[in-house]
Motif scaffolding. Sequence first.
Motif, PDB file in Angstrom:
ATOM      1  N   TRP A  65       0.855  -1.185   0.000  1.00  8.63           N
ATOM      2  CA  TRP A  65       0.000   0.000   0.000  1.00  8.63           C
ATOM      3  C   TRP A  65       0.886   1.228   0.000  1.00  8.63           C
ATOM      4  CZ3 TRP A  65      -1.890   4.102   3.149  1.00  8.63           C
ATOM      5  CH2 TRP A  65      -3.082   4.652   2.689  1.00  8.63           C
ATOM      6  N   ASN A  66       0.823   2.009  -1.079  1.00 11.17           N
ATOM      7  CA  ASN A  66       1.739   3.129  -1.285  1.00 11.17           C
ATOM      8  C   ASN A  66       1.285   4.442  -0.667  1.00 11.17           C
ATOM      9  OD1 ASN A  66       3.465   1.485  -2.784  1.00 11.17           O
ATOM     10  ND2 ASN A  66       2.198   1.768  -4.596  1.00 11.17           N
ATOM     11  N   GLY A  67       0.148   4.467  -0.035  1.00 15.34           N
ATOM     12  CA  GLY A  67      -0.363   5.702   0.536  1.00 15.34           C
ATOM     13  C   GLY A  67      -1.229   6.452  -0.459  1.00 15.34           C
ATOM     14  N   LEU A  68      -1.631   7.632  -0.071  1.00 14.20           N
ATOM     15  CA  LEU A  68      -2.520   8.446  -0.891  1.00 14.20           C
ATOM     16  C   LEU A  68      -1.846   9.751  -1.283  1.00 14.20           C
ATOM     17  CD1 LEU A  68      -5.797   8.058   1.211  1.00 14.20           C
ATOM     18  CD2 LEU A  68      -5.166   6.803  -0.850  1.00 14.20           C
ATOM     19  N   CYS A  69      -2.079  10.159  -2.515  1.00 16.80           N
ATOM     20  CA  CYS A  69      -1.619  11.454  -3.024  1.00 16.80           C
ATOM     21  C   CYS A  69      -2.777  12.436  -2.887  1.00 16.80           C
ATOM     22  CB  CYS A  69      -1.200  11.312  -4.485  1.00 16.80           C
ATOM     23  SG  CYS A  69      -0.930  12.879  -5.340  1.00 16.80           S
ATOM     24  N   LEU A  70      -2.543  13.567  -2.225  1.00 10.30           N
ATOM     25  CA  LEU A  70      -3.542  14.618  -2.066  1.00 10.30           C
ATOM     26  C   LEU A  70      -3.108  15.822  -2.894  1.00 10.30           C
ATOM     27  CD1 LEU A  70      -3.202  12.924   0.710  1.00 10.30           C
ATOM     28  CD2 LEU A  70      -4.729  14.650   1.616  1.00 10.30           C
ATOM     29  N   ALA A  71      -4.054  16.467  -3.561  1.00 10.36           N
ATOM     30  CA  ALA A  71      -3.711  17.612  -4.404  1.00 10.36           C
ATOM     31  C   ALA A  71      -4.778  18.696  -4.314  1.00 10.36           C
ATOM     32  CB  ALA A  71      -3.528  17.169  -5.851  1.00 10.36           C
ATOM     33  N   ASP A  72      -4.335  19.944  -4.405  1.00 12.69           N
ATOM     34  CA  ASP A  72      -5.245  21.089  -4.371  1.00 12.69           C
ATOM     35  C   ASP A  72      -6.079  21.155  -5.631  1.00 12.69           C
ATOM     36  OD1 ASP A  72      -4.742  22.175  -1.853  1.00 12.69           O
ATOM     37  OD2 ASP A  72      -2.908  23.132  -2.562  1.00 12.69           O
ATOM     38  N   ALA A  73      -7.204  21.906  -5.507  1.00 11.40           N
ATOM     39  CA  ALA A  73      -8.189  21.819  -6.580  1.00 11.40           C
ATOM     40  C   ALA A  73      -8.944  23.094  -6.894  1.00 11.40           C
ATOM     41  CB  ALA A  73      -9.202  20.742  -6.207  1.00 11.40           C
ATOM     42  N   GLY A  74      -8.385  24.255  -6.672  1.00  8.76           N
ATOM     43  CA  GLY A  74      -9.136  25.484  -6.937  1.00  8.76           C
ATOM     44  C   GLY A  74      -9.631  25.606  -8.364  1.00  8.76           C
ATOM     45  N   GLN A  75      -8.743  25.460  -9.333  1.00  2.70           N
ATOM     46  CA  GLN A  75      -9.097  25.543 -10.745  1.00  2.70           C
ATOM     47  C   GLN A  75      -8.528  24.372 -11.525  1.00  2.70           C
ATOM     48  OE1 GLN A  75      -7.862  29.886 -11.165  1.00  2.70           O
ATOM     49  NE2 GLN A  75      -9.396  29.648 -12.761  1.00  2.70           N
ATOM     50  N   VAL A  87      -1.877  19.892 -17.983  1.00  5.97           N
ATOM     51  CA  VAL A  87      -3.182  19.868 -17.331  1.00  5.97           C
ATOM     52  C   VAL A  87      -3.970  21.105 -17.752  1.00  5.97           C
ATOM     53  CG1 VAL A  87      -2.443  18.516 -15.328  1.00  5.97           C
ATOM     54  CG2 VAL A  87      -2.284  21.000 -15.251  1.00  5.97           C
ATOM     55  N   ASN A  88      -5.256  21.063 -17.519  1.00  4.09           N
ATOM     56  CA  ASN A  88      -6.143  22.160 -17.871  1.00  4.09           C
ATOM     57  C   ASN A  88      -6.344  23.105 -16.697  1.00  4.09           C
ATOM     58  OD1 ASN A  88      -7.037  21.316 -20.582  1.00  4.09           O
ATOM     59  ND2 ASN A  88      -7.795  19.531 -19.468  1.00  4.09           N
ATOM     60  N   TYR A 108     -21.470  19.983 -12.542  1.00  4.85           N
ATOM     61  CA  TYR A 108     -21.169  18.546 -12.460  1.00  4.85           C
ATOM     62  C   TYR A 108     -20.165  18.155 -13.554  1.00  4.85           C
ATOM     63  CZ  TYR A 108     -21.714  13.505 -12.791  1.00  4.85           C
ATOM     64  OH  TYR A 108     -21.455  12.163 -12.853  1.00  4.85           O
ATOM     65  N   ASP A 109     -20.384  18.625 -14.774  1.00  2.00           N
ATOM     66  CA  ASP A 109     -19.470  18.311 -15.880  1.00  2.00           C
ATOM     67  C   ASP A 109     -18.062  18.842 -15.596  1.00  2.00           C
ATOM     68  OD1 ASP A 109     -21.501  17.046 -17.252  1.00  2.00           O
ATOM     69  OD2 ASP A 109     -21.882  18.737 -18.602  1.00  2.00           O
ATOM     70  N   ARG A 110     -17.964  20.048 -15.084  1.00  2.05           N
ATOM     71  CA  ARG A 110     -16.670  20.629 -14.714  1.00  2.05           C
ATOM     72  C   ARG A 110     -15.960  19.722 -13.721  1.00  2.05           C
ATOM     73  NH1 ARG A 110     -15.875  23.603  -9.958  1.00  2.05           N
ATOM     74  NH2 ARG A 110     -14.061  24.968  -9.921  1.00  2.05           N
ATOM     75  N   ALA A 111     -16.687  19.288 -12.713  1.00  3.57           N
ATOM     76  CA  ALA A 111     -16.109  18.434 -11.671  1.00  3.57           C
ATOM     77  C   ALA A 111     -15.683  17.078 -12.224  1.00  3.57           C
ATOM     78  CB  ALA A 111     -17.115  18.250 -10.542  1.00  3.57           C
ATOM     79  N   THR A 112     -16.481  16.505 -13.101  1.00  3.20           N
ATOM     80  CA  THR A 112     -16.140  15.204 -13.684  1.00  3.20           C
ATOM     81  C   THR A 112     -14.857  15.297 -14.492  1.00  3.20           C
ATOM     82  OG1 THR A 112     -18.480  14.616 -13.771  1.00  3.20           O
ATOM     83  CG2 THR A 112     -16.992  13.315 -15.128  1.00  3.20           C
ATOM     84  N   HIS A 113     -14.727  16.340 -15.277  1.00  2.00           N
ATOM     85  CA  HIS A 113     -13.497  16.521 -16.068  1.00  2.00           C
ATOM     86  C   HIS A 113     -12.289  16.744 -15.155  1.00  2.00           C
ATOM     87  CE1 HIS A 113     -15.239  16.334 -20.037  1.00  2.00           C
ATOM     88  NE2 HIS A 113     -16.225  17.120 -19.619  1.00  2.00           N
ATOM     89  N   MET A 114     -12.468  17.542 -14.114  1.00  2.00           N
ATOM     90  CA  MET A 114     -11.369  17.748 -13.167  1.00  2.00           C
ATOM     91  C   MET A 114     -10.988  16.419 -12.510  1.00  2.00           C
ATOM     92  SD  MET A 114     -12.437  21.350 -11.325  1.00  2.00           S
ATOM     93  CE  MET A 114     -11.054  21.418 -10.212  1.00  2.00           C
ATOM     94  N   ARG A 131      -5.951  10.580 -13.801  1.00  2.00           N
ATOM     95  CA  ARG A 131      -4.886  10.271 -14.773  1.00  2.00           C
ATOM     96  C   ARG A 131      -3.512  10.663 -14.258  1.00  2.00           C
ATOM     97  NH1 ARG A 131      -8.665  12.139 -18.479  1.00  2.00           N
ATOM     98  NH2 ARG A 131      -7.682  14.174 -18.615  1.00  2.00           N
ATOM     99  N   LYS A 132      -3.466  11.678 -13.416  1.00  2.00           N
ATOM    100  CA  LYS A 132      -2.185  12.139 -12.872  1.00  2.00           C
ATOM    101  C   LYS A 132      -1.815  11.423 -11.573  1.00  2.00           C
ATOM    102  CE  LYS A 132      -0.774  15.320 -15.776  1.00  2.00           C
ATOM    103  NZ  LYS A 132       0.560  15.300 -16.375  1.00  2.00           N
ATOM    104  N   GLY A 133      -2.628  10.482 -11.124  1.00  2.12           N
ATOM    105  CA  GLY A 133      -2.291   9.695  -9.943  1.00  2.12           C
ATOM    106  C   GLY A 133      -2.744  10.259  -8.614  1.00  2.12           C
TER     107      GLY A 133
END
Length: 162
Positions: free
Chosen positions: A51-61, A69-70, A88-94, A100-102
Amino acid sequence: MPGSRKWEVAHRKAQALVARMTLDERANITVGYSSNTGCAGVTGSVPRLGWNGLCLADAGQGLRAADFVNAYPAGMHAGASWNRELTYDRATHMGREYKRKGVHVLLGPVLGGMGRVARGGRNWEAFSNDPYLCGKLGYDTIAGIQDAGVTTSVKRKCAPCF
C-alpha cells in the motif's frame, strides 16, 4: 459501519487491509507528509502490504504543480452560472484529470461563505455566499469528482464564515 450498498465492497477491502496492519502502520497512514512528486502532500505508506499511501492535491481551478493539465473555471464562476449540470461536468473533467495524474484525494471543493472577509485571498474558490446555491453546487461537484474515481476532501472558506 458497513456504509451504503455502493461502498460495501470497498469497505470490506479496507477492513481486510487494516486488519493486517500493525498499530504503528495504522498510525502512519493517518499522518500527512510533504511531497516532491506533484502531490500537495501524501499519507504514510505500508510497503510490506503493497500500500503506497494516498496522493492529495489542491483543486481550486485544477491540478497545480503539474504539466499538461487544464485550467478550469474558478468556483465563483461556476456559482455565477447557477448551472448544476455544467458544474457537475466541470467536476467530472477535473476528477478524470486528477485520476490520470495519480491523485487519490482532491482537496476541495470549498464550501462556505464567499467574500465574508473582503481581503480573503481565496474567495474565488467558493461558489457563492448563498448557502442554498453553495450546497447544491457543492453536491454536484462532489458527485462529479467521485464519479470520476477520486475522493474529495471538502474545505471550508475560513473560520469566521460559519
